[in-house]
Write a protein that holds these residues in place. Structure first.
Motif, PDB file in Angstrom:
ATOM      1  N   LEU A  16       0.948  -1.182   0.133  1.00  0.00           N
ATOM      2  CA  LEU A  16      -0.021  -0.083   0.094  1.00  0.00           C
ATOM      3  C   LEU A  16       0.867   1.339   0.073  1.00  0.00           C
ATOM      4  O   LEU A  16       2.016   1.409   0.946  1.00  0.00           O
ATOM      5  CB  LEU A  16      -0.906   0.038   1.378  1.00  0.00           C
ATOM      6  N   ASP A  17       0.484   2.322  -0.837  1.00  0.00           N
ATOM      7  CA  ASP A  17       1.128   3.248  -0.713  1.00  0.00           C
ATOM      8  C   ASP A  17       0.335   4.261   0.499  1.00  0.00           C
ATOM      9  O   ASP A  17      -0.722   3.693   0.813  1.00  0.00           O
ATOM     10  CB  ASP A  17       0.611   4.466  -2.166  1.00  0.00           C
ATOM     11  N   CYS A  76      -6.614   0.720  -3.821  1.00  0.00           N
ATOM     12  CA  CYS A  76      -7.261   1.925  -4.394  1.00  0.00           C
ATOM     13  C   CYS A  76      -7.001   3.270  -3.643  1.00  0.00           C
ATOM     14  O   CYS A  76      -6.871   3.124  -2.104  1.00  0.00           O
ATOM     15  CB  CYS A  76      -8.800   1.850  -4.237  1.00  0.00           C
ATOM     16  N   HIS A  77      -6.866   4.391  -4.170  1.00  0.00           N
ATOM     17  CA  HIS A  77      -6.235   5.312  -3.643  1.00  0.00           C
ATOM     18  C   HIS A  77      -7.857   6.168  -2.700  1.00  0.00           C
ATOM     19  O   HIS A  77      -8.721   5.809  -3.178  1.00  0.00           O
ATOM     20  CB  HIS A  77      -5.837   6.523  -4.701  1.00  0.00           C
ATOM     21  N   VAL A  78      -7.355   6.485  -1.880  1.00  0.00           N
ATOM     22  CA  VAL A  78      -8.542   6.945  -0.656  1.00  0.00           C
ATOM     23  C   VAL A  78      -9.405   7.956  -1.612  1.00  0.00           C
ATOM     24  O   VAL A  78     -10.680   7.954  -1.300  1.00  0.00           O
ATOM     25  CB  VAL A  78      -8.099   7.332   0.603  1.00  0.00           C
ATOM     26  N   ASP A  79      -8.919   8.661  -2.272  1.00  0.00           N
ATOM     27  CA  ASP A  79      -9.657   9.952  -3.049  1.00  0.00           C
ATOM     28  C   ASP A  79     -10.692   9.225  -4.083  1.00  0.00           C
ATOM     29  O   ASP A  79     -11.534   9.932  -4.577  1.00  0.00           O
ATOM     30  CB  ASP A  79      -8.736  10.891  -3.587  1.00  0.00           C
ATOM     31  N   VAL A 102      -3.812   7.318   5.963  1.00  0.00           N
ATOM     32  CA  VAL A 102      -5.331   7.184   5.865  1.00  0.00           C
ATOM     33  C   VAL A 102      -5.924   6.904   7.091  1.00  0.00           C
ATOM     34  O   VAL A 102      -5.435   6.054   7.964  1.00  0.00           O
ATOM     35  CB  VAL A 102      -5.826   6.056   4.730  1.00  0.00           C
ATOM     36  N   THR A 103      -7.056   7.737   7.417  1.00  0.00           N
ATOM     37  CA  THR A 103      -7.513   7.508   8.751  1.00  0.00           C
ATOM     38  C   THR A 103      -8.357   5.931   8.932  1.00  0.00           C
ATOM     39  O   THR A 103      -8.780   5.694   7.862  1.00  0.00           O
ATOM     40  CB  THR A 103      -8.853   8.569   8.966  1.00  0.00           C
ATOM     41  N   VAL A 123      -9.957  -3.413   4.214  1.00  0.00           N
ATOM     42  CA  VAL A 123      -9.548  -4.139   5.291  1.00  0.00           C
ATOM     43  C   VAL A 123      -7.936  -3.749   5.827  1.00  0.00           C
ATOM     44  O   VAL A 123      -7.342  -4.271   6.959  1.00  0.00           O
ATOM     45  CB  VAL A 123      -9.394  -5.751   4.941  1.00  0.00           C
ATOM     46  N   GLU A 124      -7.324  -2.777   4.937  1.00  0.00           N
ATOM     47  CA  GLU A 124      -6.158  -2.436   5.371  1.00  0.00           C
ATOM     48  C   GLU A 124      -6.045  -0.746   4.927  1.00  0.00           C
ATOM     49  O   GLU A 124      -6.323  -0.579   3.695  1.00  0.00           O
ATOM     50  CB  GLU A 124      -4.968  -3.259   4.840  1.00  0.00           C
TER      51      GLU A 124
END
Length: 336
Positions: free
Chosen positions: A28-29, A103-106, A79-80, A73-74
């Protein structure tokens, strides 16, 4: 923990190029989340991507599948934790036929939490297509008549339900009496066989006025029959070509009735919209699902390693979608 997915290294027939493979989990980034995919579906466009005939292809090798639903799940370090366990749509381009994706959070699309995974797995592409078909090509008023072929398809079932909510009268054409009864049982009010009698029957049904909008995803003679059902100035929209035959428009109707022939491709529509516009459009189709005002038929469930059986079933005549499921039994239980 490892990933697994249905992959293709080159374009070709699914039975020749698809394989079930163990895949590495991608790190994950900071601003990414990991999604555990719960269910994904098989669309006709998935087959086009695999065969190399779709309008926009993925870099190879690729993981199959365009639509699915998962649970976060992660999360990455930036990321909050509040997004953990949220239910989200699988990003379109990563491949939905796998166990995990990033997936990018945005870019997350949150889905209603209390709806069964099986419904959420088919809640965007076909319903969005149906909604755009009914809202983007003709100003439809309550009581206007829409006619479509392939009424028992996933888009067709969505059109039936959305048209009813809009106060429209919808005629659905199907190829067999068995499909007629299934669609009637699902709530469609006007279901006819797709045969040479359709233009005459439409003239009688509309008292000679014709239909405001016709929706074609079949092609060939069926598309031509639909064109003859239009009122003066009506719109004929093609968004699929199930039988592979060309659409031949009747010249007389084109000239004397001033009908319009147009096409629609959801991918192009999405590329022309901002993220905010897409999210607003999603709200229009997800709200009725969250309120259980619409639903989508599901045919069967398969695990990822059962993909040959899934594709075999997908090629057969059926009413409803074929899904890949993380937990087949849980999804089947949720539908009862």
């Amino acid at each position: 923990m490892f990933n697994q997915g249905i992959c293709y290294p080159r374009h070709g027939a699914p039975e020749e190029v698809l394989s079930y493979e163990k895949l590495p989990l991608i790190k994950l980034d900071d601003r990414e989340v990991r999604i555990e995919i719960q269910a994904s579906t098989i669309h006709p466009s998935d087959l086009g991507l695999i065969q190399g005939s779709y309008g926009l292809l993925r870099p190879l090798p690729a993981i199959g599948g365009r639509e699915g639903v998962g649970k976060i799940v992660e999360v990455g370090s930036a990321v909050t934790e509040e997004v953990m366990n949220k239910i989200v749509a699988v990003p379109d381009l990563v491949g939905a036929w796998q166990a995990y994706c990033n997936c990018h959070v945005d870019n997350l699309i949150l889905l209603p939490a209390l709806i069964p995974y099986a419904q959420l797995a088919v809640s965007i592409l076909n319903p969005m297509t149906a909604w755009r078909l009914l809202n983007d090509f003709e100003y439809l008023k309550e009581g206007d008549i829409v006619i479509q072929n392939a009424g028992n398809s996933a888009v067709g079932v969505s059109v039936v339900q959305f048209a009813k909510r809009m106060g429209l009268r919808c005629v659905s054409l199907v190829r067999s009496e068995k499909r007629m009864q299934e669609l009637i049982d699902f709530g469609a009010e006007e279901v006819w066989l797709d045969d040479e009698e359709v233009p005459k029957r439409t003239e009688e049904y509309t008292n000679g006025k014709g239909c405001s909008l016709v929706l074609n995803s079949v092609g060939g003679r069926s598309a031509t029959r639909l064109a003859k059902c239009l009122k003066s100035g009506g719109v004929h929209v093609t968004f699929g070509a199930m039988n592979g035959e060309p659409v031949r428009f009747p010249t007389r109707n084109l000239i004397f009735d001033d009908v319009r022939f147009v096409g629609f491709w959801l991918d192009r529509w999405r590329r022309q919209k901002t993220k905010a516009q897409i999210r607003n459009a999603l709200e229009e189709i997800l709200q009725p699902l969250a309120l259980t005002e619409v639903s989508y038929p599901i045919d069967s469930f398969f695990s990822l390693d059962e993909f040959p059986q899934a594709f075999q079933r997908n090629a057969q005549s059926r009413f409803g979608k074929v899904l890949f499921a993380k937990d087949k039994q849980a999804l089947m239980d949720s539908m009862n």
